[in-house]
Design a protein around this motif. Structure first.
Motif, mmCIF file in Angstrom:
data_model
loop_
_atom_site.group_PDB
_atom_site.id
_atom_site.type_symbol
_atom_site.label_atom_id
_atom_site.label_comp_id
_atom_site.label_asym_id
_atom_site.label_seq_id
_atom_site.Cartn_x
_atom_site.Cartn_y
_atom_site.Cartn_z
ATOM 1 N N PRO A 69 -1.241 1.183 -4.501
ATOM 2 C CA PRO A 69 -1.078 2.733 -4.381
ATOM 3 C C PRO A 69 -1.260 3.523 -5.353
ATOM 4 O O PRO A 69 -0.897 4.464 -6.115
ATOM 5 C CB PRO A 69 0.498 2.714 -4.288
ATOM 6 N N TRP A 95 2.202 7.256 -1.490
ATOM 7 C CA TRP A 95 1.399 6.277 -0.596
ATOM 8 C C TRP A 95 1.926 5.582 0.415
ATOM 9 O O TRP A 95 3.640 5.230 0.152
ATOM 10 C CB TRP A 95 0.845 5.136 -1.594
ATOM 11 N N ARG A 97 2.007 1.936 3.006
ATOM 12 C CA ARG A 97 1.285 0.722 3.191
ATOM 13 C C ARG A 97 1.224 0.767 4.628
ATOM 14 O O ARG A 97 2.302 0.791 5.182
ATOM 15 C CB ARG A 97 2.203 -0.358 2.508
ATOM 16 N N GLU A 99 -0.799 -0.929 8.429
ATOM 17 C CA GLU A 99 -1.367 -1.874 9.090
ATOM 18 C C GLU A 99 -1.715 -1.649 10.546
ATOM 19 O O GLU A 99 -1.061 -0.862 11.102
ATOM 20 C CB GLU A 99 -0.341 -3.136 9.368
ATOM 21 N N GLY A 106 -3.948 -1.511 4.292
ATOM 22 C CA GLY A 106 -3.594 -1.292 2.701
ATOM 23 C C GLY A 106 -2.865 -0.171 2.564
ATOM 24 O O GLY A 106 -1.972 0.615 3.473
ATOM 25 N N TRP A 107 -3.011 0.400 1.281
ATOM 26 C CA TRP A 107 -2.241 1.680 0.905
ATOM 27 C C TRP A 107 -2.974 2.805 1.100
ATOM 28 O O TRP A 107 -4.372 3.043 0.881
ATOM 29 C CB TRP A 107 -1.978 1.782 -0.690
#
Length: 184
Positions: A69, A95, A97, A99, A106-107
């Protein structure tokens, strides 16, 4: 805390002063919390207090997904489709996370994300129906991989739109909505 991030702490030992270099650095973001009592709900994000996981979409036509992040972490993945639905699974400061439907991600900085709900068509030539009934008239068809705008959903069906057309599809034929999610 003093302006400019400098801070001094007085020791209980009258002959000893602590220098700011010896204190842990805490950003203003770290001190702001929607849960001031320190208790967190594992089903809610610690920053926004919104449900986790939840769905969002990519705001622009490109977004970098990083290993961690911050901008100093390397880019592992680049999302390249405006409106792509993403699942937020964690939060840290600015930030998120995320998918995609394959679990890649990712971040991503929160400014690259939108609360507009979209979905990806999983079945090729998916029929958009006039009503949430498998015997209803077909109003349009969508190719697998098409990104559609998500409207209301009941337990089995969702109303979607794309390409100027609107219709109902079985919830199981799209990604971007939970199986038990109801949207009005």
């Amino acid at each position: 805390m003093l302006m400019g991030g400098a801070a001094l702490a007085q020791s209980t030992d009258p002959g000893e002063n602590l220098d700011a270099k010896e204190l842990p650095s805490v950003s203003a973001d770290a001190e702001i919390s929607r849960n001031p009592d320190g208790e967190t709900d594992p089903g809610r994000g610690p920053v926004t207090n919104l449900p986790l996981p939840r769905y969002v979409s990519l705001k622009g036509s490109e977004g970098n997904a990083r290993r961690g992040p911050s901008l100093s972490h390397r880019i592992d993945w680049v999302f390249r489709h405006a409106g792509m639905p993403l699942r937020v699974v964690a939060e840290f400061g600015h930030w998120r996370r995320v998918e995609d439907q394959d679990g890649a991600g990712g971040w991503v900085h929160y400014s690259l994300l939108s609360g507009v709900r979209t979905a990806i068509v999983r079945k090729d030539m998916l029929e958009l129906l006039a009503k949430p009934d498998e015997h209803s008239n077909v109003v349009a068809r969508a190719e697998a991989g098409a990104i559609v705008r998500l409207h209301e959903c009941n337990m089995d069906w969702c109303r979607v739109s794309g390409g100027g057309e609107k219709g109902w599809v079985p919830k199981s034929t799209i990604w971007g909505v939970d199986r038990d999610e109801i949207r009005e």
